[in-house]
Design a protein around this motif. Structure first.
Motif, PDB file in Angstrom:
ATOM      1  N   SER A   1       0.843  -1.209   0.000  1.00  0.00           N
ATOM      2  CA  SER A   1       0.000   0.000   0.000  1.00  0.00           C
ATOM      3  C   SER A   1       0.871   1.249   0.000  1.00  0.00           C
ATOM      4  O   SER A   1       0.583   2.227  -0.704  1.00  0.00           O
ATOM      5  N   LEU A   2       1.937   1.230   0.798  1.00  0.00           N
ATOM      6  CA  LEU A   2       2.843   2.377   0.827  1.00  0.00           C
ATOM      7  C   LEU A   2       3.539   2.567  -0.518  1.00  0.00           C
ATOM      8  O   LEU A   2       3.699   3.696  -0.992  1.00  0.00           O
ATOM      9  N   LEU A   3       3.963   1.482  -1.148  1.00  0.00           N
ATOM     10  CA  LEU A   3       4.577   1.580  -2.473  1.00  0.00           C
ATOM     11  C   LEU A   3       3.576   2.110  -3.500  1.00  0.00           C
ATOM     12  O   LEU A   3       3.915   2.973  -4.325  1.00  0.00           O
ATOM     13  N   PHE A   4       2.364   1.595  -3.436  1.00  0.00           N
ATOM     14  CA  PHE A   4       1.326   2.078  -4.365  1.00  0.00           C
ATOM     15  C   PHE A   4       1.058   3.562  -4.145  1.00  0.00           C
ATOM     16  O   PHE A   4       0.961   4.344  -5.091  1.00  0.00           O
ATOM     17  N   LEU A   5       0.960   3.954  -2.884  1.00  0.00           N
ATOM     18  CA  LEU A   5       0.722   5.355  -2.555  1.00  0.00           C
ATOM     19  C   LEU A   5       1.883   6.230  -3.032  1.00  0.00           C
ATOM     20  O   LEU A   5       1.661   7.313  -3.591  1.00  0.00           O
ATOM     21  N   ALA A   6       3.112   5.777  -2.833  1.00  0.00           N
ATOM     22  CA  ALA A   6       4.282   6.539  -3.299  1.00  0.00           C
ATOM     23  C   ALA A   6       4.260   6.653  -4.822  1.00  0.00           C
ATOM     24  O   ALA A   6       4.548   7.720  -5.378  1.00  0.00           O
ATOM     25  N   PHE A   7       3.918   5.562  -5.515  1.00  0.00           N
ATOM     26  CA  PHE A   7       3.838   5.588  -6.991  1.00  0.00           C
ATOM     27  C   PHE A   7       2.765   6.580  -7.457  1.00  0.00           C
ATOM     28  O   PHE A   7       2.993   7.384  -8.367  1.00  0.00           O
ATOM     29  N   VAL A   8       1.613   6.533  -6.811  1.00  0.00           N
ATOM     30  CA  VAL A   8       0.520   7.434  -7.181  1.00  0.00           C
ATOM     31  C   VAL A   8       0.917   8.885  -6.905  1.00  0.00           C
ATOM     32  O   VAL A   8       0.654   9.783  -7.712  1.00  0.00           O
ATOM     33  N   LEU A   9       1.570   9.150  -5.774  1.00  0.00           N
ATOM     34  CA  LEU A   9       1.993  10.505  -5.448  1.00  0.00           C
ATOM     35  C   LEU A   9       3.005  11.036  -6.464  1.00  0.00           C
ATOM     36  O   LEU A   9       2.930  12.204  -6.876  1.00  0.00           O
ATOM     37  N   VAL A  10       3.955  10.217  -6.874  1.00  0.00           N
ATOM     38  CA  VAL A  10       4.942  10.648  -7.869  1.00  0.00           C
ATOM     39  C   VAL A  10       4.244  10.950  -9.192  1.00  0.00           C
ATOM     40  O   VAL A  10       4.526  11.962  -9.848  1.00  0.00           O
ATOM     41  N   LYS A  11       3.329  10.067  -9.571  1.00  0.00           N
ATOM     42  CA  LYS A  11       2.608  10.276 -10.833  1.00  0.00           C
ATOM     43  C   LYS A  11       1.742  11.537 -10.761  1.00  0.00           C
ATOM     44  O   LYS A  11       1.709  12.334 -11.705  1.00  0.00           O
ATOM     45  N   GLU A  12       1.061  11.732  -9.646  1.00  0.00           N
ATOM     46  CA  GLU A  12       0.214  12.914  -9.491  1.00  0.00           C
ATOM     47  C   GLU A  12       1.053  14.185  -9.450  1.00  0.00           C
ATOM     48  O   GLU A  12       0.637  15.224  -9.965  1.00  0.00           O
ATOM     49  N   ARG A  13       2.243  14.095  -8.874  1.00  0.00           N
ATOM     50  CA  ARG A  13       3.111  15.266  -8.835  1.00  0.00           C
ATOM     51  C   ARG A  13       3.540  15.654 -10.250  1.00  0.00           C
ATOM     52  O   ARG A  13       3.532  16.835 -10.603  1.00  0.00           O
ATOM     53  N   SER A  14       3.894  14.681 -11.074  1.00  0.00           N
ATOM     54  CA  SER A  14       4.282  14.999 -12.455  1.00  0.00           C
ATOM     55  C   SER A  14       3.071  15.511 -13.248  1.00  0.00           C
ATOM     56  O   SER A  14       3.194  16.433 -14.057  1.00  0.00           O
ATOM     57  N   THR A  15       1.907  14.935 -12.963  1.00  0.00           N
ATOM     58  CA  THR A  15       0.682  15.419 -13.619  1.00  0.00           C
ATOM     59  C   THR A  15       0.391  16.849 -13.186  1.00  0.00           C
ATOM     60  O   THR A  15       0.014  17.695 -14.002  1.00  0.00           O
ATOM     61  N   ALA A  16       0.584  17.147 -11.921  1.00  0.00           N
ATOM     62  CA  ALA A  16       0.368  18.505 -11.421  1.00  0.00           C
ATOM     63  C   ALA A  16       1.345  19.472 -12.076  1.00  0.00           C
ATOM     64  O   ALA A  16       0.983  20.597 -12.427  1.00  0.00           O
ATOM     65  N   GLY A  17       2.596  19.029 -12.265  1.00  0.00           N
ATOM     66  CA  GLY A  17       3.584  19.872 -12.947  1.00  0.00           C
ATOM     67  C   GLY A  17       3.177  20.167 -14.388  1.00  0.00           C
ATOM     68  O   GLY A  17       3.269  21.314 -14.845  1.00  0.00           O
ATOM     69  N   ARG A  18       2.728  19.132 -15.087  1.00  0.00           N
ATOM     70  CA  ARG A  18       2.263  19.327 -16.473  1.00  0.00           C
ATOM     71  C   ARG A  18       1.034  20.232 -16.501  1.00  0.00           C
ATOM     72  O   ARG A  18       0.909  21.104 -17.359  1.00  0.00           O
ATOM     73  N   THR A  19       0.139  20.030 -15.549  1.00  0.00           N
ATOM     74  CA  THR A  19      -1.069  20.864 -15.484  1.00  0.00           C
ATOM     75  C   THR A  19      -0.700  22.321 -15.210  1.00  0.00           C
ATOM     76  O   THR A  19      -1.267  23.238 -15.812  1.00  0.00           O
ATOM     77  N   LEU A  20       0.268  22.536 -14.347  1.00  0.00           N
ATOM     78  CA  LEU A  20       0.730  23.889 -14.061  1.00  0.00           C
ATOM     79  C   LEU A  20       1.349  24.528 -15.303  1.00  0.00           C
ATOM     80  O   LEU A  20       1.072  25.687 -15.614  1.00  0.00           O
ATOM     81  N   LYS A  21       2.172  23.751 -16.029  1.00  0.00           N
ATOM     82  CA  LYS A  21       2.751  24.266 -17.277  1.00  0.00           C
ATOM     83  C   LYS A  21       1.651  24.579 -18.286  1.00  0.00           C
ATOM     84  O   LYS A  21       1.686  25.618 -18.964  1.00  0.00           O
ATOM     85  N   ASN A  22       0.673  23.694 -18.417  1.00  0.00           N
ATOM     86  CA  ASN A  22      -0.451  23.939 -19.327  1.00  0.00           C
ATOM     87  C   ASN A  22      -1.225  25.191 -18.919  1.00  0.00           C
ATOM     88  O   ASN A  22      -1.635  25.982 -19.771  1.00  0.00           O
TER      89      ASN A  22
END
Length: 186
Positions: free
Chosen positions: A26-47
């Motif tokens: 669960s912690l690994l899944f949560l860390a994976f999701v957080l990293v992915k969401e962070r990159s998505t947030a970065g792309r969304t901010l750039k957009n």
């Protein structure tokens, strides 16, 4: 901690191991999701930043287009005023031009002969042109008075060409063929 684990039996240890494994997954899944969401947030901010820049550009273009439109509207109003004030009316263009020429000739004290009218049509511009040619005979001072009278005339009436045919310096007389152009709206 070892002492606590030693108090558990084998079945409880397996359950505890499975729970720890589930917690780690669960912690690994949560860390994976957080990293992915962070990159998505970065792309969304750039957009978002790109869209803000596009909005500013579009807003500037819109304001420029609005100013251009207002200038065109001003130009159209100016053209309407010009048509009313400076162009001859199509219905009475020939008669109005003839009357104006008679007034100009009499105001300048000009002798004229062989007057000729030619009509041209500028369909794209929506105007018509009347070319008036005549032979002027008189003094240089009379020619200057005539040109000043034409220049002061409120309608669009222009001297297009003056061709001197006879110049007599002793008598102070000259003869010239003068071409005028008058304009009226269709």
């Amino acid at each position: 901690m070892k002492e606590l684990i030693s108090l558990l039996d084998v079945r409880e240890r397996r359950i505890m191991g499975a729970l720890c494994l589930l917690l780690a997954a669960s912690l690994l899944f949560l860390a994976f999701v957080l990293v992915k969401e962070r990159s998505t947030a970065g792309r969304t901010l750039k957009n978002l930043q790109n869209e803000k820049l596009n909005y500013k550009k579009l807003d500037t273009e819109r304001n420029d287009a609005r100013r251009d439109f207002e200038r065109w509207q001003d130009g159209l109003r100016d053209m309407e005023e010009l048509k009313k004030s400076y162009f001859y009316d199509e219905k009475s263009a020939g008669q109005g031009l003839r009357l104006d020429l008679q007034q100009i000739f009499s105001a300048a004290g000009v002798n004229w002969s062989q007057i000729k009218y030619d009509y041209s049509d500028f369909t794209a511009e929506g105007i018509k042109k009347v070319d008036v040619s005549f032979v002027f005979s008189g003094s240089y001072a009379a020619l200057i008075r005539f040109l000043e009278t034409v220049e002061k005339h409120p309608k669009f009436l222009f001297v297009e060409r003056i061709s001197f045919t006879t110049i007599d310096p002793q008598a102070g007389k000259l003869e010239a063929k003068i071409n005028l152009a008058g304009y009226y709206e269709r």
